[in-house]
Design an enzyme around this catalytic site. Structure first.
Site, PDB file in Angstrom:
ATOM      1  N   LYS A  97       2.261  -8.922 -11.060  1.00 35.91           N
ATOM      2  CA  LYS A  97       3.124  -7.999 -10.289  1.00 35.91           C
ATOM      3  C   LYS A  97       4.541  -7.932 -10.874  1.00 35.91           C
ATOM      4  CE  LYS A  97       4.285  -7.107  -5.409  1.00 35.91           C
ATOM      5  NZ  LYS A  97       4.053  -7.594  -4.032  1.00 35.91           N
ATOM      6  N   GLU A  99      -4.202  -7.383  -2.373  1.00 34.04           N
ATOM      7  CA  GLU A  99      -3.318  -8.371  -2.989  1.00 34.04           C
ATOM      8  C   GLU A  99      -3.608  -9.762  -2.397  1.00 34.04           C
ATOM      9  OE1 GLU A  99       0.705  -7.488  -1.780  1.00 34.04           O
ATOM     10  OE2 GLU A  99       1.604  -8.758  -3.314  1.00 34.04           O
ATOM     11  N   CYS A 133       1.039  -3.527  -4.703  1.00 37.54           N
ATOM     12  CA  CYS A 133       1.838  -3.361  -3.493  1.00 37.54           C
ATOM     13  C   CYS A 133       3.248  -2.813  -3.763  1.00 37.54           C
ATOM     14  CB  CYS A 133       1.864  -4.682  -2.717  1.00 37.54           C
ATOM     15  SG  CYS A 133       2.216  -4.429  -0.962  1.00 37.54           S
TER      16      CYS A 133
END
Ligand code: ACM
Length: 265
Positions: free
Chosen positions: A108, A38, A143
């Site tokens: 995300k 990330e 994540c």
């Protein structure tokens, strides 16, 4: 088919040095899919939207050009986290780039901690991209998306054989959940995490990243695992077709046995 993930320590705000390190690692890789952590070009611990916007790039920026050229040179699909700017919005995104294919960007979905002050909520949803040479379908989450089993489930239901999860993880509890995501969806799960720490803001707040990047097989077992500090490249041979049959005995199939009508709140 070969899958590589890269664990390394970026320097906050030093894109040129981060690209140099990423390039040096990539020179040692021979794989069909290569995945980086990330926000790997910028570092992680932005303090506010002005700062993240300053470091963010549009899809015609240097980071996308850099990874497109890597994808071309390696004839590989490359997935890499970056800060993406789109008008007045800034996203914590991952680019998915294959030679000769249109750029895909995942933004995300679930923002972690102070990311809420620095990024907009991702609006792409979860999707799967076919590999340009192999019969393989790659789904991306980022994540903290791991804490929501829906992320991996949706990718599994959309046909992912491999879930890649570029990460900047700050705990080790994810080692409990990620193998379960692999097992319950019968997919490979690849988690390139970063290492090192960043100290930022007027209070000098520290975040420490936990390394220990892993590639899980579709039965939840660890195929390869990194240490907690050093830069490492993990490479495994995978068989994407082996994930397609979701049955595990003559009568049970993990997707066909689902009963969504029983899951309403
Ligand atoms: C995280 O989502 N970077 C913990």
């Amino acid at each position: 088919m070969k899958l590589s993930i890269v664990q390394f320590t970026p320097i906050f705000g030093d894109k040129q040095e981060n690209l140099r390190r990423i390039h040096a690692h990539s020179e040692r890789i021979d794989a069909d899919v290569i995945v980086f952590p990330e926000l790997c070009t910028t570092g992680y611990f932005f303090q506010n939207k002005e700062e993240s916007r300053f470091h963010a790039e549009t899809p015609d920026g240097e980071a996308v050009h850099f990874f497109r050229s890597m994808a071309h040179n390696h004839d590989a699909m490359v997935v890499a986290g970056f800060a993406e700017k789109d008008g007045d919005k800034v996203y914590n995104s991952a680019m998915i780039i294959s030679p000769g294919e249109p750029l895909r960007i995942y933004r995300k979905t679930h923002l972690f901690y102070k990311e809420r002050h620095c990024f907009d909520d991702g609006d792409t949803g979860f999707f799967v991209v076919k590999h340009h040479r192999h019969d393989a379908r790659i789904g991306t989450m980022i994540c903290y998306d791991w804490r929501f089993p829906e992320s991996a489930r949706v990718l599994g239901l959309k046909g992912a054989d491999v879930i890649v999860c570029p990460s900047n993880l700050v705990t080790n509890v994810w080692h409990i959940a990620m193998p379960a995501r692999a097992l319950e969806n019968k997919v490979y799960v690849a988690v390139p995490n970063r290492a090192g720490e960043e100290i930022r803001g007027t209070e000098g707040e520290k975040v420490k990243f936990t390394g220990r990047s892993v590639i899980y097989s579709y039965n939840g077992s660890e195929m390869a695992k990194a240490g907690d500090e050093a830069d490492e490249i993990l490479t495994v041979e995978i068989d994407p077709l082996a994930t397609r049959d979701k049955s595990f005995n003559a009568l049970n199939d993990i997707f066909r046995d689902r009963r969504p009508e029983m899951y309403a709140k």
